[in-house]
Motif scaffolding. Structure first.
Motif, mmCIF file in Angstrom:
data_model
loop_
_atom_site.group_PDB
_atom_site.id
_atom_site.type_symbol
_atom_site.label_atom_id
_atom_site.label_comp_id
_atom_site.label_asym_id
_atom_site.label_seq_id
_atom_site.Cartn_x
_atom_site.Cartn_y
_atom_site.Cartn_z
ATOM 1 N N ASN A 42 0.822 -1.127 -0.023
ATOM 2 C CA ASN A 42 0.176 0.062 -0.045
ATOM 3 C C ASN A 42 0.752 1.226 -0.066
ATOM 4 O O ASN A 42 2.040 1.119 0.191
ATOM 5 N N ALA A 65 3.913 2.221 1.821
ATOM 6 C CA ALA A 65 5.141 1.542 1.771
ATOM 7 C C ALA A 65 6.234 2.797 1.393
ATOM 8 O O ALA A 65 7.531 2.816 1.686
ATOM 9 N N GLY A 83 4.384 1.096 5.381
ATOM 10 C CA GLY A 83 3.383 0.076 4.542
ATOM 11 C C GLY A 83 3.144 -1.254 5.111
ATOM 12 O O GLY A 83 3.743 -1.653 6.058
#
Length: 157
Positions: free
Chosen positions: A8, A11, A16
């Motif tokens: 996601n 990150a 993430g």
């Protein structure tokens, strides 16, 4: 050998989470190597079935957008109560960022952290009564995440 991974957007800042699936042709050595690559952006959560990647996508892949929209809604609600738009946005943004960091650092689960903020009969309890109503946030979130999962399935073929 195939590994499917769904990171996601947090990150990008090392905060993430990535959901991953390795098919049966992936050796433990290959899986460990992929894990070492993915973990630089945050935790890696392995799922046991490729179909579960669609649910991962719906919860954590798309999830940051849900949180960002929550901030937008909180700021708009503050603006409707008379706060200047920029102040309402700063308050909402920092509240969500701080709550997220507290969730990250605390050993307590989300429900315990929520209860810690909620004084019986207080302002938080009044708001949660609305959010936790039978037609409140839970069914809406279930519907939204189900729509994302359905779409992920369509896109993944």
């Amino acid at each position: 050998a195939t590994v499917r991974a769904m990171p996601n957007t947090p990150a990008m800042i090392g905060r993430g989470v990535t959901g991953a699936f390795a098919n049966e042709r992936v050796s433990q050595e290959q899986r460990d190597f992929v894990h070492s690559l993915l973990k630089v952006s945050g935790p890696v959560e392995w799922v046991g079935a490729e179909a579960d990647i669609d649910a991962v996508t719906a919860v954590s892949g798309s999830g940051p957008a849900y949180v960002f929209y929550l901030v937008e809604c909180m700021a708009e609600a503050g603006r409707k109560l008379g706060l200047p738009a920029d102040l309402a946005m700063r308050l909402a943004r920092q509240t969500v960022a701080g709550a997220g960091e507290l969730l990250h650092q605390s050993p307590d689960d989300a429900s315990r952290l929520r209860q810690n903020v909620t004084s019986p009969g207080g302002t938080t309890a009044a708001a949660l009564e609305v959010l936790m109503a039978d037609d409140g946030m839970k069914p809406l979130m279930r519907k939204a995440v189900a729509a994302a999962k359905r779409r992920a399935g369509e896109l993944s073929g």
